[in-house]
Design an enzyme around this catalytic site. Sequence first.
Site, PDB file in Angstrom:
ATOM      1  N   VAL B  95       9.851  -0.910-103.345  1.00 24.26           N
ATOM      2  CA  VAL B  95      11.316  -0.897-103.265  1.00 24.26           C
ATOM      3  C   VAL B  95      11.980  -0.708-104.631  1.00 24.26           C
ATOM      4  CG1 VAL B  95      11.646  -2.173-101.112  1.00 24.26           C
ATOM      5  CG2 VAL B  95      11.279  -3.444-103.238  1.00 24.26           C
ATOM      6  N   LYS B  96      11.236  -0.943-105.704  1.00 27.20           N
ATOM      7  CA  LYS B  96      11.755  -0.754-107.078  1.00 27.20           C
ATOM      8  C   LYS B  96      13.131  -1.385-107.262  1.00 27.20           C
ATOM      9  CE  LYS B  96       9.064   3.428-108.201  1.00 27.20           C
ATOM     10  NZ  LYS B  96       8.274   3.567-106.971  1.00 27.20           N
ATOM     11  N   ARG B  97      13.331  -2.590-106.770  1.00 30.29           N
ATOM     12  CA  ARG B  97      14.618  -3.255-106.919  1.00 30.29           C
ATOM     13  C   ARG B  97      14.757  -3.847-108.316  1.00 30.29           C
ATOM     14  NH1 ARG B  97      14.837  -0.701-102.622  1.00 30.29           N
ATOM     15  NH2 ARG B  97      15.652  -1.574-100.672  1.00 30.29           N
TER      16      ARG B  97
END
Lengths: 267, 267
Positions: B95-97
């Site tokens: 998700v690379k949040r």
Amino acid sequence: MTTYFKRLRAVVLEKGPLCVAVDPHPSLLKAWGLPVSASGAEKCARHLVNVLSEQVAAFKPQSAFFEMYGSAGIAALERVLADINQTDAISILDVKRGDIGSTMEAYAAAYLAKDAPLAADAITISPYLGFGSLLPAIEAAYQNDRGVYVLARTSNPEGADVQLALNQDGSVVQNIIDAATEMNRDSANRAIGLVVGGTHRSLGCDLSDFNGSILVPGIGFQGGKMEDLPAIFGDAVEHVLAVVGRGLLSVGPDAQALRTKVSKLIG
Amino acid sequence: MTTYFKRLRAVVLEKGPLCVAVDPHPSLLKAWGLPVSASGAEKCARHLVNVLSEQVAAFKPQSAFFEMYGSAGIAALERVLADINQTDAISILDVKRGDIGSTMEAYAAAYLAKDAPLAADAITISPYLGFGSLLPAIEAAYQNDRGVYVLARTSNPEGADVQLALNQDGSVVQNIIDAATEMNRDSANRAIGLVVGGTHRSLGCDLSDFNGSILVPGIGFQGGKMEDLPAIFGDAVEHVLAVVGRGLLSVGPDAQALRTKVSKLIG
């Protein structure tokens, strides 16, 4: 439809440069007497849009406060965005997505395609994978008359560790500002905005040539003040869209109290 | 439940260090004769999990390919994660949040809380707002025996513009590696992994002291090769979890063909 930049400029001219952060975080829901659930977040967010859409230029829903409830939260976010899109206020979905190639294309399709369930007027995007990795989202913005806000100098102190690091031709944040400025000039579309926090005494970067929209969080709760914006941003202040979140939401759900506070902020 | 690092190590010892990227992108769905829809993405993803879960250590679903269908896509992703979590394979949700404060807490609640609809064993997170901004996710990983993979040196060429920029005490990526190494040492939990692309001849950073899991995308389609990993990673290769995506998925949906290809990749 006309370009994002022109639509935003028209609504800001009419209503002033204020953007309301739609942040239904758990502590706010509790304070407002709402359940900490997708339904509570939806009620809070749609109430804000309903009460304030005639007064403010833009709303910035924070995706994280909907994602935490899974698909039920995302279904709520779809309805919040649909509400905003039925007003003349601009929707800026704060998702801070950043990836490469076909994955970045999928994020662009998720939020910037015309018929997407989560379509917004603009989204925030994150350049840790390099400004160049964001091109699929920028292209989608051009094609669909939407906007993107690239994280540049964020409002938090830890951001400096990455954003003020140096390349041969300047800092990371300056490189991003320069790349965005150049693309905005070449496209004549000005779809690329920047996120620059309003909490810094000195930004550590030069925005004087930047010609797109500047989204400025950190006003109110994080210590930034509306009246300090001209000193921080200089001539670029004309492009500033100031975001208020907790400083506004803390007045509670009463419609009149919210409207009065917004009037004071717009000044 | 035991720590993420121990669970991962056990399954890698048994099955080898391979992670399958669950990337149901539109072109793959078309190639597999599936509709470009939430339903098509779900069928593709659950088929991969069903066919390969006994062979591989981990699956990495890419959130973007579900987000593009809105809440219907997220509901599909919930079922994909539930399928993975019923096997002994590890789920790493890509998700690379990356955000700050209560927003980062909300992302941690969305993906790392025990009862979250989208709970995964680990997620990817992005440090553009500084390594320190990621602490709420790291704390959640500690509390719930989950893991996080911080983007460090990504597989794409544009990443260097940010990741190799210099601070006084080294490059951005080296600062991140050093901070993760120190926290892993102090916690004895090793919940913090790194994402380091397998496409670079020279990484431009030193991983020799790093003691957590290293997720390595870019194998196959992007030009990285399994046999090159020892030369690229040196002693750190023992911590590598290699991600295969299009290089595997391009064989098509046939179960036997997928299993044969995985066997070859594990070697």
